[in-house]
Each structure stands twice: as C-alpha cells, then as structure tokens.
Write an enzyme that holds these catalytic residues in place. Sequence first.
Site, mmCIF file in Angstrom:
data_model
loop_
_atom_site.group_PDB
_atom_site.id
_atom_site.type_symbol
_atom_site.label_atom_id
_atom_site.label_comp_id
_atom_site.label_asym_id
_atom_site.label_seq_id
_atom_site.Cartn_x
_atom_site.Cartn_y
_atom_site.Cartn_z
ATOM 1 N N SER A 1 -101.044 60.995 -28.324
ATOM 2 C CA SER A 1 -102.355 60.662 -27.765
ATOM 3 C C SER A 1 -102.578 59.171 -27.633
ATOM 4 C CB SER A 1 -103.447 61.252 -28.656
ATOM 5 O OG SER A 1 -103.454 60.594 -29.919
ATOM 6 N N CYS B 1 -109.757 74.006 -26.396
ATOM 7 C CA CYS B 1 -108.642 73.173 -25.937
ATOM 8 C C CYS B 1 -107.396 73.436 -26.769
ATOM 9 C CB CYS B 1 -109.027 71.697 -26.001
ATOM 10 S SG CYS B 1 -107.692 70.569 -25.516
ATOM 11 N N CYS C 1 -113.843 64.651 -25.842
ATOM 12 C CA CYS C 1 -112.945 63.686 -25.202
ATOM 13 C C CYS C 1 -113.365 63.320 -23.787
ATOM 14 C CB CYS C 1 -111.521 64.232 -25.207
ATOM 15 S SG CYS C 1 -111.323 65.814 -24.330
#
Length: 360
Positions: A9, A98, A194
């Site tokens: 990430s 997710c 996010c």
Amino acid sequence: MAKVIIGMSGGVDSSVAALLLKKQGFEVEGLFMKNWEEDDGTDFCTANQDLDDAMKICDRININLSVANFSVEYWDNVFSTFLSEYAEGRTPNPDILCNKEIKFKVFLEYAQSLGADYIATGHYCRRCSENGHSSLLKGIDVDKDQSYFLYAVPESALSKAIFPLGSLTKREVRQIAEDNDFDNAKKKDSTGICFIGERRFSDFLSKYFPDKKGAIVTDEGKKVGEHQGLMYFTLGQRQGLGIGGLRNAGCGAWYTLEKIVETNTLIIGQGNHHPRLYSTYLRADNLHWINGIPPQSSFRCNAKSRYRQADQNCRIKLTGDESCVVIFDQPQRALTPGQSVVFYEGQRCMGGGIISEVCR
C-alpha cells in the site's frame, strides 16, 4: 520455496511485512492494488504518492512490484453496495466488504494466476491451522487488532493468507522500519474510508446523493431545524447537526438518536448518555461463520459492534442460517444498522454479521 505475493500500500505495515517474509525465506513479490479512479489527479487521492512509496520500499528490499487495477470490481462489488446502504438510511463499513470481495478474492485469484502459493497483507491479525482448518485470531497488539475487518473472509481464502505482523505491536513494526532505513517509517497511518480521503464526508456523499430535506425533531417532538439528508448522519453523532444554539435548551450537547427513513425525520436528544442511545439487543443478518455454523442454536460469546471496542459479553440466538439475535449483558451505546457485529471466542474470531435492527 513458496511464492508469496503481498499487497503493498505504500504504508509502513505492508513494507515491514514484505521485509519479514523475505527474511523468512519466501519468494516475495509485491502488488500495488489500484481500487479507485474517481479522484485521480486531485488532492484527495494519494494513490500516486502511495505507489511511489511502495516502489521505493520494493527497490530497497529487492523485490519486484506489479500494479493491478481492480477499480471496476471495487465499484461493482463494494462501492455500489456502499451507496445503496446509505440510500436506505444505514451506515455501512466498506472496509469489511473490500477485504471480502477485493483483497481476499479478486487479489487472491490474480495472485494465484501469477503462480503465488500464498498472499500476504499488513493486517494486524493471526491465522492458525488445526485439524485441517484455518482460524482467524486477534493480533497481539490489542490497540491495532484488525480481525474485526476480516470476519467475512471465507476460510478457503484465509488458508492461503499470511499475516506477518500478527505477533508484533505497531511500535515494533515502526522500529523495524527505522532500523532498515525505510523512508516511510514515520508515515502517518491512513484513517477513515480510503476513497474519501481527507475531505468532509458530507461533501463526498453530496456527489452521489441529491439533497433530501427533512425535519430535525427533538426526542420531545419539537421541530428545531432542517437536515439536508439522513445519509449525512449516524447514530450517536454529535458534530455537524447544524442546529446551533437552541433557546432554553440548556447547555447539554445534542446527539443523533434515531433516523426515521419513512418520514425522513432526524431525531436528536441531549446528553452523551441519553437513554435512547443505548440498546440491549440487536438483530443481525448476512451472517458469516469462518469455521462453520456453531453447533448450538443458542450460545454465549463476546462481540464487538465497532472497531476497537472492548469485547462485550453476550448471548447469540440463531434465528436462521444467516440471521441471529444478539443479547448483551450490558446496554450498548449507539448500535448502528449497517455496521457489523463480530463474534469472538477468546482470541478466535468466529464470524459476524450486519446489524439490521436495534432493540431496546
């Protein structure tokens, strides 16, 4: 040598996880997942900076980094559900969806197509294998444990996952990053949802929902204002009610007590401990049990109705294959339809479901 593809990430957690995997002797590759495109090129989207950070770490520890675009799958399987839940007056948790639909399904399938034996992430949780089954355990760091967000991941996917940080604290992870001169050792943790980033939540939602004005009414039945849409409020919310100072109302803060979708009415009341903020039990649907449905139709365990909440003693009564009633020993504050309730037996995460109804 087993091949592991780790989701990178750009943050310190996945970076240290990748380093640990390599030190443990795995063949490690990184994959940067691009799940959102709507705000590319804006100040709200950090994807380009995150990718740059991930590339620097992969170069430093000498592993390959690939980029995969899962934005279509994310929109179809996560964001569309997020919008429909808000349209119905509920408050969903897209991070849970997710994990289920993207990180431990689409990403897993993609990694396997590249020859991976396992996938890995920087989640603070643990997996154990016993009698041919994989179980999900809490992370050692009680302040960072993320098993709550993974309760909906099927056992078949968990069996292919590695969580290198599960036995470490956040402090230890940052120290490892500093010891290895990682540029992101002190990078701020991402917070919130996010795809919203640092912008105001109401500003984001207004892109997808037209204003739907309705009355703001006190718990005594007095209209004191007007809201722009129930989707902008969640139970227990204090900030952003937009009512200002009310004459002869005293000095107590006002909180969201209830959202009545049928009449588009927002009910508010004064006091952090208002009795209408507390509930004794809830109904949950869309249940998922990681290791199969419990053998008893009624049993005791612990539960969390929100992330970082302390375990709460409760009794579960199954009312169907995918529904149950959760009865708490102590009243719970601001139980919220659309959020998840997650069940635990000691360190083991049993599963959970979506809160559909709150009862006092």
